[in-house]
Every structure is written in C-alpha cells, then in structure tokens.
Design an enzyme around this catalytic site. Structure first.
Site: not given
Ligand code: AMP
Length: 539
Positions: A437, A185, A329, A442
């Site tokens: 916040k 990540t 993850e 929120w």
């Molecule tokens: P990654 O592991 O880099 O793909 O990041 C994952 C994170 O991307 C998630 O925990 C969300 O915060 C964000 N994310 C992924 N898809 C979406 C979506 N469709 N809408 C909003 N946030 C998203």
C-alpha cells in the site's frame, strides 16, 4: 413433489468401485519409498483397500474416527484413503514439512487415533509419540522385510496388517454428507485450522475437476500427481483420476527435477500437477541436460502464481499449462485458466498473457470481488477487490470451532485480492496481507515477481512491503540468482520498467542466496517482511 430417480449417495468408495469395475486393469505405477518401481491396478487397489477397511474395523475404527496419514504419494497411500473412508472414518493428511510442534498440535486437535506413516517419518514420529496420547497404533507403510525396529506403540508393517484381513467385506453405507477427509491449513498466523471434506464434496469436486476446461481427464490419460496428497487434498487427483479411468503414476518421495523427469518418461505421463517451484526445478534440469518431454501434454500449475516464464517454457516444449488457483478450504480447485470463444482469437502472445491469469471457476464454484465495505466491484479487469467464493465444495466452518467461517450473506473470504475481467477471468494480484500500500494506492507483489523471474539471471523473486517515511510502504525486490550467474540490480529494474507504472517500480533490490519457503512450497512472505520491514529506514 420429489423426483423419481435412485437415491445413490455420492460416497468416495463408489469412485474406486467404478474404476475397479470399468477400468480394473488400469495401471497404478509408483516409485516406492523403499526404492524400486511398483505396479498395481485399480482392481488391486480396491481389493487391498477393502482389506484395510476390514482390518481397521477389527481394530475398532468407526464412523467419524480420524486416521492420520503421513505419507508420500504411493499406491499404499491411495489404498489408505479408500480403505479409511470406506468405513466412514476420516483420512487426516499430515504435512511432514511442518514444525514438529505444529504436527503434534494438529494431531492432538484432530484426536486422530491411528497413524499410517511412511518409513521416512518413523524417526520424527518416535520423537513425537510421547506427546500424542490419542494415537494407539502406528502402521508403517512397508513390508515385514523393510520394517525397522521401533519404539512406536502398536507398530506393525502395513503388509502384515493387511494380511490379517481377506477382503471379504462390504463398504459401509452412510449419508453422503459424512466427513471423509481432514486437512489443516498451514496458517501463517495463529493456530492451524482443520478443513473437513465430505464424501459429497470430494465426489462433486472430482467430477468438476475432470471436466474438459478444468483438468480434462480421460481414460487415455496417465496422471502424475507430484503435488503431495497431504497438500490440499492432493488437488483431488486420487479421486478424479480413477473416476475418469485415467492411469495414476505416483512419484513417492523423489520430487527433484531429475527424478520427476525420469518418472514422467518411464510412466508415459500425459497430465501432471504441482506448485511452480517443482516445475522451475524440472525446467532447469531440462535446460541443463537437453532432455525432452516425450509424452506430457498438460501440466497443472497452482498453489502460487504461475510465472509467465514457466508458461512460455512449457508451451515451447508442446505442453499446455493449465494455470489453476485454489485453496485447502475449496477442496481445493477454485478456478482454472482455459480458453473460451471470446478469448480463443487472441494472438499467441495474448494467449500467454491470458494464461498468467488464474481463470474461471468450474461449475460448483461461484465467485465475486468486493470492497472493504462488502459492495461488489465491477468485472473490468482492473478494479481490485477481496475475492469471495461459495459452493458445495467450499468450506463453511473449521473443524471443532463450532462457528461459521462465512460472511453474513454466505460467502467465504479467501484472503486473496483479485480482479475479474469482462470475460470472467479472475487474476490474483496478492494475498490481502502481501499487497503493497503505497500512498493509498495498491501495488501487486505477484506482478512484480512474475516480471523479475523473467530476467535471465533470476532464479526466484519476492517483493515485500517495507515501511516508508513518505509513502507508508514501498516495494522491495528480493532476488536469488540462477546458479553461476550474477545479478545486476539495475538490469532487473530495467527489465521490469516497461511493463508497469513508474510508481510500481521497486525502490531497491536485495540479492540473497535463498528465499524462505512454507511447508507447501510458497514463499514465506511473513518472514521476509519481518526481516526487511525497516529497510527504508522508517520506524
Ligand atoms: P493453500 O490452502 O495452502 O493451498 O493456499 C491457498 C492460497 O494459495 C490461495 O488463497 C492463494 O493465495 C494462493 N494460491 C493458490 N493458487 C494460486 C495461483 N494460481 N496464483 C496465485 N496464488 C495462488
């Protein structure tokens, strides 16, 4: 008493075996890094993956060894995934957009022993190689004619490397829980963390992704993963497309609007997937040139919230938007927004609004929202909670940490804040760290951003919390204008105002030329927060 069905471990090479046997002639079309289009098939991909497996085994690559890839989406990268996993080794995808020091840190943490890299990344790797003691050989994903002179240890071009094996080789057999893939990540704070997919999780996830209410892949589809294989397991498309018998169209290094459009057409693509920024660029190109999408039926959009403006624009062009949420993850798909009988009767406008939600999990994913006290929150569509997930495609711990990443009762904390409505549709309101916040209440930065990008002069928007003397934090709206347009601050606020509570309205608007992005194309909120934290004069 045990069942009496056959023991057939869910191994990823069974996917390419199935595709080669039952859809052997199906096309794998790629834009090569060298330039021209390249045509292959599942039968050929399998044969070459077997040769790679044989060649890697001869170099001493064994079960559990990590083999890194730093590559665009092409047929060679696809072969690499199957060849590496076919002997029980682990494909370790590297995001080349990370800082070089981060890449070196990740490679050393993973102790990857070999690197398969595209021509594009040879200069970067030459610079890093002295810091990468574990990597003993660099295989450059090209042929002898295009191989550059390089100082990389053990450097060889992929085609010459493959030519040393004849493919008279059998895949290894091992437990389905064996590691198959490793992806770190990008971790905006702290060190990157390694997510280790298993054969079983990859196969289950690919099957779940192919379901009609997820990506709905079929043998009649032609699938173009614009999302790079190095971003969150390539959203599983290198497995789910061959598993479904769908053709693959791989865009190589060219991910700009005009190139993506050209290949969507040339490749007669029916399904594609990427983050919103890619699609905003494509639409700008279509608007500017008047070009059409003649074969595309569905577009999966995820990685960040999909702005309603994007959903509307694709719908008008006869393309259905499949809004998906997930994370590295989770293999990575967690939810997808599809219709249910309970929602199918909504008006066209109501359906568009529903599609802005991230949707419902496929089988293999369970989810809930909880308060800071760990108590579950109601599914009423308005109560916010911390989103937690569990299931066989969700990580339980990070590579080499030796500890669980789960809550005491076995859930994975996503770091997202969400609501879930009475029909089970999840809506991400923010990352926990990004929510604003204000006076104990929120405010969702995503909702404000979605509204702002609906304004005709706005190309991109970010809302961040700035410290406030009275309310703790207040929203600040940061905007990038569309090319050739000027932004009137008040006009954007007037555009947002009818859709939100009065106290949600940003206190000010800043117009900038560019908003910083992370290596996976998301808005880099940490950087913006640092820059604008003191904007309202509070310490
Ligand atoms: P990654 O592991 O880099 O793909 O990041 C994952 C994170 O991307 C998630 O925990 C969300 O915060 C964000 N994310 C992924 N898809 C979406 C979506 N469709 N809408 C909003 N946030 C998203």
């Amino acid at each position: 008493m045990l069942g009496l069905m056959q023991d057939w471990p869910l191994l990823t090479h069974r996917v390419i075996d199935h595709a080669a046997r039952h859809h052997g002639g199906r096309e794998v079309l790629s834009r090569s890094v060298e330039g021209p289009l390249h045509r292959s098939s599942y039968a050929e991909v399998r044969h070459r993956a077997l040769r790679l497996a044989q060649r890697l085994a001869r170099d001493g690559v064994r079960l559990g060894d990590r083999v890194a890839t730093m590559a665009w989406n092409t047929w060679r990268h696809l072969e690499a995934w199957y060849g590496i996993t076919g002997i029980g080794a682990v494909y370790h995808t590297l995001n080349p957009r990370l800082f070089p020091e981060q890449i070196a840190w990740i490679l050393n943490h993973a102790e990857s022993r070999m690197m398969l890299a595209d021509l594009t990344f040879v200069p970067l790797l030459e610079q890093l190689a002295p810091k990468l003691p574990h990597i003993t050989r660099y295989v450059i994903l090209t042929d002898a004619a295009h191989m550059p002179a390089t100082s990389l240890p053990g450097a060889v071009d992929y085609e010459s490397f493959l030519a040393e094996a004849d493919g008279d080789f059998a895949w290894s057999e091992f437990d389905e829980n064996t590691a198959a893939g490793l992806c770190y990540t990008s971790g905006t704070t702290g060190e990157p963390k390694g997510v280790l997919y298993s054969h079983r999780s990859n196969v289950l996830h690919a099957m779940a992704c192919s379901l009609p209410d997820v990506f709905g892949l079929a043998a009649m589809d032609r699938v173009m993963p614009v999302v790079p294989l190095f971003h969150a397991n390539g959203w599983s498309l290198p497995f789910s497309a061959p598993l479904s018998g769908a053709a693959l169209v791989m865009p190589g290094p060219k991910l700009d609007g005009p190139s993506v459009h050209a290949l969507l057409e040339e490749g007669r693509v029916t399904f594609t997937a990427a983050v919103p920024t890619v699609w905003l660029a494509l639409l700008q190109h279509l608007e500017a040139t008047g070009a059409a999408l003649t074969t595309l039926k569905r577009v999966a959009i995820g990685g960040s919230a999909c702005p309603p403006r994007l959903i509307e624009a694709f719908t008008q062009r006869g393309v259905r938007v499949v809004h998906a949420w997930g994370m590295t993850e989770m293999s990575p798909v967690g939810t997808v927004c599809s219709m249910k009988p309970e929602t199918a009767g909504l008006s066209p406008q109501g359906q568009l609004e529903l599609q802005a939600k991230q949707g419902c999990p496929p089988f293999t994913v369970d989810m809930r929202i909880v308060g800071d006290d760990g108590q579950e929150k109601p599914w009423d569509g308005s109560t916010f909670g911390n989103l937690q997930v569990r299931g066989p495609t969700v990580t339980r711990g990070y590579f080499k940490t030796g500890k669980s990443a789960l809550t005491e009762d076995g859930w994975f904390e996503t770091g997202d804040v969400a609501t879930i409505d009475a029909h089970g549709y999840m809506h991400v309101t923010d990352r926990t760290k990004d929510v604003i916040k204000s006076g104990g209440e929120w405010i969702s930065s995503i909702e404000l951003e979605n509204l702002a990008v609906g304004h005709p002069d706005v190309a991109e928007a970010a809302v961040v919390a700035a410290r406030h003397p009275k309310w703790d934090e207040r929203p600040l709206l940061i905007l990038v204008p569309k090319q050739g347009r000027t932004i009137e601050k008040q006009s954007v606020l007037d555009h947002i105002a009818p859709h939100v509570a009065k106290w949600w309205l940003p206190d000010d608007v800043v117009v900038v030329e560019e908003i910083p992005h992370t290596a996976t194309g998301k808005i880099q909120k940490t950087k913006l927060r640092e820059q604008f934290a003191g904007y309202f004069g509070a310490g």
